[in-house]
Design an enzyme around this catalytic site. Structure first.
Site, PDB file in Angstrom:
ATOM      1  CD  GLN A 166     -12.025  -7.718   0.201  1.00  0.00           C
ATOM      2  OE1 GLN A 166     -11.378  -8.505  -0.438  1.00  0.00           O
ATOM      3  NE2 GLN A 166     -12.042  -6.426  -0.399  1.00  0.00           N
ATOM      4  CG  HIS A 209       1.648   2.117  -1.834  1.00  0.00           C
ATOM      5  ND1 HIS A 209       1.506   2.273  -0.541  1.00  0.00           N
ATOM      6  CD2 HIS A 209       0.738   1.344  -2.424  1.00  0.00           C
ATOM      7  CE1 HIS A 209       0.404   1.413  -0.112  1.00  0.00           C
ATOM      8  NE2 HIS A 209       0.052   0.818  -1.144  1.00  0.00           N
ATOM      9  N   GLY A 212     -12.935  -5.444 -11.508  1.00  0.00           N
ATOM     10  CA  GLY A 212     -11.823  -5.015 -12.411  1.00  0.00           C
ATOM     11  C   GLY A 212     -11.807  -5.763 -13.769  1.00  0.00           C
ATOM     12  CG  ASP A 246      -2.119  -1.660  -5.013  1.00  0.00           C
ATOM     13  OD1 ASP A 246      -1.558  -2.917  -4.436  1.00  0.00           O
ATOM     14  OD2 ASP A 246      -2.218  -0.752  -4.343  1.00  0.00           O
ATOM     15  CG  ASP A 249      -1.718 -12.662  -1.542  1.00  0.00           C
ATOM     16  OD1 ASP A 249      -0.781 -11.899  -2.003  1.00  0.00           O
ATOM     17  OD2 ASP A 249      -1.934 -12.449  -0.145  1.00  0.00           O
TER      18      ASP A 249
HETATM   19  N1  SPD Z   1       0.680 -10.699   0.282  1.00  0.00           N
HETATM   20  C1  SPD Z   1      -0.034  -9.456   0.246  1.00  0.00           C
HETATM   21  C2  SPD Z   1       0.178  -8.743  -1.170  1.00  0.00           C
HETATM   22  C3  SPD Z   1      -0.650  -7.465  -1.147  1.00  0.00           C
HETATM   23  C4  SPD Z   1      -0.308  -6.418  -2.271  1.00  0.00           C
HETATM   24  N2  SPD Z   1      -1.240  -5.312  -2.301  1.00  0.00           N
HETATM   25  C5  SPD Z   1      -1.166  -4.381  -1.267  1.00  0.00           C
HETATM   26  C6  SPD Z   1      -2.119  -3.229  -1.324  1.00  0.00           C
HETATM   27  C7  SPD Z   1      -1.523  -1.895  -0.939  1.00  0.00           C
HETATM   28  N3  SPD Z   1      -1.819  -1.048  -1.779  1.00  0.00           N
END
Ligand code: SPD
Length: 282
Positions: A36, A67, A143, A160, A163
């Site tokens: 990415q 978090h 993962g 965590d 999208d």
């Molecule tokens: N729409 C974005 C969602 C991101 C969620 N994870 C973010 C990682 C932060 N540790």
């Protein structure tokens, strides 16, 4: 992103024609990894921002809202979580919060992209320094493959993720939730990033269509993050034994004395959904 550009504009398929716009003042770094595009920019009002494929992962101003809630909710429900797995979370913010729980003696982090960890160490040391703690083991692996190789091992698993587009798409599938069930101990808890009830009804309903078949307890809770689409982001709470509100006594929560978002009242309130969203998990 080049230095002439003064706005980040998040436009995603899943946002259905809506976009979030944030004024930036400087581009700090941009790299393309195997998986990415990863960027760090300075913004006018939110401090530094980490973006992956143009999508905001975190900002310095509001990362704590996310978090603290992804980590403390399961860890204040489980009576003695010792071994925790984080899938994704390469910025280190979730691990920083997990390490505030004294019962935890091992945190495995499975982040597919080592470049996320590297860039976070350079720009967000107050998050990514958590990876230097001796309780933390890092696995730069997929993962979905990692989870299948672990059985009856974890007290808590936290996903965590970004999208459900690109590398994280597989983390929103039934087979992944089944594999996490097998990787948990008998009283384990899984919490996963599960988007916004304002914008992502289809994603949330699709998740609960199979989660409720796999886990005896499945709930949805949310937090407020101004720089995420709609200002709201939610989490699934999937559990073999403990209910997130009925089995929450607040003792562990009281020990957390530097939280800026999480507290005992927010813990309970975050499971109360607006009327329109209450049937998303049925
Ligand atoms: N729409 C974005 C969602 C991101 C969620 N994870 C973010 C990682 C932060 N540790």
């Amino acid at each position: 992103m080049n230095n002439k550009k003064i706005w980040i504009e998040e436009k995603l398929e899943i946002e259905n024609g809506r976009a979030l716009k944030v004024r930036i003042t400087k581009s700090l770094e941009k790299i393309k990894s195997e998986f990415q595009e990863i960027e760090v920019v300075e913004s006018q009002s939110f401090g530094k921002i980490l973006l992956i494929d143009g999508v905001i992962m975190l900002t310095e101003a509001d990362e704590f809202c996310y978090h603290e809630m992804i980590a403390h909710v399961p860890l204040c429900v489980h009576p003695k979580a010792q071994k925790v797995l984080v899938i994704g979370g390469g910025d280190g913010g979730t691990v920083r919060e997990i390490l505030k729980h004294d019962s935890v003696n091992e945190v495995d982090v499975c982040e597919i992209d080592e470049k996320v960890i590297e860039i976070s160490k350079r720009h967000f040391p107050y998050l990514a320094d958590s990876f230097d703690n001796s309780k933390v083991k890092i696995f730069c692996e997929d993962g979905n493959k990692f989870i299948k190789a672990h059985k009856d091992e974890y007290d808590v698993i936290i996903v965590d993720s970004s999208d459900p587009i690109g590398p994280a798409e597989v983390l929103f599938r039934r087979e992944f939730y089944e594999a996490m069930y097998r990787a948990l101990k008998d009283d384990g808890i899984v919490v996963t990033q599960a988007e916004s009830f304002f914008y992502h009804k289809k994603i949330i309903k699709a998740l609960f269509s199979f989660i409720k078949d796999i886990y005896p307890i499945s709930e949805y809770y949310y937090t407020l993050v101004p720089t995420y689409p709609s200002g709201v982001i939610g989490f699934t709470f999937c559990s073999k034994k403990y209910h997130p509100v009925n089995n929450f006594n607040g003792t562990e929560a009281l020990k957390l004395n530097d939280s800026k978002y999480y507290n005992r009242d927010i813990h309970k309130a975050s499971f109360s959904l607006p009327t329109f969203a209450q049937n998303y998990k049925h």
